[in-house]
Scaffold this active site. Structure first.
Site, short mmCIF file in Angstrom:
data_model
loop_
_atom_site.label_atom_id
_atom_site.label_comp_id
_atom_site.label_asym_id
_atom_site.label_seq_id
_atom_site.Cartn_x
_atom_site.Cartn_y
_atom_site.Cartn_z
N HIS A 1 0.81 -1.22 0.00
CA HIS A 1 0.00 0.00 0.00
C HIS A 1 0.85 1.28 0.00
O HIS A 1 0.46 2.28 0.63
CB HIS A 1 -0.95 0.01 1.21
CG HIS A 1 -1.68 -1.27 1.37
ND1 HIS A 1 -1.32 -2.22 2.29
CD2 HIS A 1 -2.73 -1.77 0.72
CE1 HIS A 1 -2.12 -3.27 2.19
NE2 HIS A 1 -2.99 -3.02 1.24
N CYS A 2 2.01 1.24 -0.68
CA CYS A 2 2.90 2.42 -0.77
C CYS A 2 3.28 2.96 0.61
O CYS A 2 3.54 4.17 0.75
CB CYS A 2 2.27 3.54 -1.61
SG CYS A 2 1.79 3.07 -3.25
N ALA A 3 3.29 2.10 1.62
CA ALA A 3 3.62 2.57 2.98
C ALA A 3 4.60 1.56 3.60
O ALA A 3 4.29 0.88 4.56
CB ALA A 3 2.37 2.72 3.82
#
Ligand SMILES: Cc1ncc(COP(=O)(O)O)c(C=O)c1O
Length: 382
Positions: A338-340
């Site tokens: 999740h791009c995190a």
């Protein structure tokens, strides 16, 4: 059948008036905003002004010119970070951030020698304002914090965090909270608030906004230069807001949609939307708790969270599990990191390949949640 539980990526469907406003703009108005003086150009400007005024109202901002439009949340965070930070500034941020904060900061560390402290979070994904306070140095220029994580849904104690600023500037990433959780900028005196227009604010893709507190424009350099429709003889960007940061033509058809979406949220209002989504999130968590192979991450059950629930399924790679849900039940959700990446490191879920994330929206129904739970149980083995 399609069950869309990826509203944290972008909301779908949009309220009907959003489609109507985009359609009307494209078919009937068509002109650029803020340029011509003929009838349809004036109407274009009026539509964009309406969108700006309504978006300002959503955050209790009295001066709409303080809202700058751009193409997405990432664009707005880049403007805030690249526009503000100077050689050797120190920034406090958190491990909960999205790459749209982490990557611009990493780039600024390479190019401008900006130093960064990534404050930890606890096992539920909460940041302690005291940790932010203790990370302060004489060079701290900015505190950049996400209001709600796109992985855990944890809603940070944003008022306390902003109040620890003590002279440093504050930037809130409201991409996962705007439209889901009320945010009154009179109560939370942040200097900059960036968000997407296409997630909880229910506008079309291609929209984002940045709130700029009075005075902060003197510190925030425009990162793009070009035509604004005003002060055309000068070779530098005008000082006026919002034009200072809006070089080039706006995505006016999408902003027409965002304006209609903001009107919808003002009427609904955001607090009622929050109650609707919280009830669905509780239902989802309650159902997931009875599936033994599932482990839920984020705030303890019953604690407020943004409209996001992430979980692991024993024996499954998250991507495989999400693909199986899509194939079996038309259930659309997001799996992976999740791009995190730092958030997953903090949760210990990087080695699992991340998590499966489901995110509800304004139009999600209890029946859809029950169908989703049936599909999860059938694949995971109840
Ligand atoms: C917390 C957070 N910040 C920023 C962004 C970036 O928003 P956009 O997709 O509008 O660029 C996202 C998108 O998923 C997000 O979840």
């Amino acid at each position: 059948m399609r069950i869309y539980l990826d509203n944290a990526a972008t909301s779908w469907p949009k309220p009907e008036p959003v489609y109507a406003a985009v359609d009307r703009y494209q078919r009937e108005i068509g002109a650029t905003a803020g340029r011509g003086a003929y009838r349809d150009a004036v109407e274009a400007q009026r539509v964009v002004d309406d969108a700006r005024r309504r978006c300002a109202s959503l955050f209790a901002v009295s001066d709409p010119s303080r809202i700058v439009f751009g193409s997405n949340g990432t664009d707005m965070l880049n403007l805030a970070l690249h526009g503000l930070l100077r050689e050797s500034d120190h920034v406090i941020t958190t491990v909960c951030e999205h790459n749209s904060v982490l990557r611009p900061l990493a780039e600024l560390s390479r190019t401008r020698g900006v130093t960064i402290t990534h404050v930890r979070c606890d096992s539920h994904g909460y940041v302690d304002p005291q940790d932010i306070k203790h990370a302060r140095t004489s060079k701290t220029r900015l505190i950049a914090v996400t209001h709600a994580s796109n992985v855990t849904g944890a809603i940070q104690p944003i008022r306390e965090i902003v109040s620890t600023a003590d002279g440093a500037l504050t930037l809130i990433d409201a991409a996962q909270s705007a439209g889901h959780v009320p945010l009154d900028l009179n109560e939370v005196p942040a200097d900059l608030v960036a968000t997407s227009g296409h997630k909880g604010l229910l506008g079309p893709l291609g929209t984002g906004l940045l709130y700029i507190r009075p005075g902060v424009e003197k510190l925030l350099k425009p990162v793009r230069q070009g035509g604004t429709g005003v002060n055309s003889t000068e070779d530098h960007q005008p000082d006026e807001l919002p034009q200072r940061y809006e070089a080039g033509n706006l995505n006016a058809p999408a902003l027409a949609g965002l304006g209609a979406a903001a009107a919808f949220l003002l009427e609904r209002p955001v607090s009622a939307n929050a109650a609707h989504e919280s009830a669905l999130v509780r239902r989802l968590i309650h159902g997931l708790q009875s599936i033994s192979a599932v482990r839920i991450y984020g705030p303890p059950p019953g604690e407020p969270r943004a409209s996001v629930v992430s979980f692991s399924v024993e024996g499954y790679d998250p991507q495989e599990f999400a693909a199986a849900l899509d194939a079996a039940a038309g259930l659309q959700c997001r799996a992976g990191l999740h791009c995190a990446p730092r958030m997953h490191d903090a949760l210990g879920t990087t080695k699992l390949g991340g998590l499966v994330r489901m995110s509800v929206g304004w139009s999600t129904t209890a029946e859809e949640i029950d169908h989703a739970l049936d599909a999860i149980a059938a694949i995971a083995g109840a």
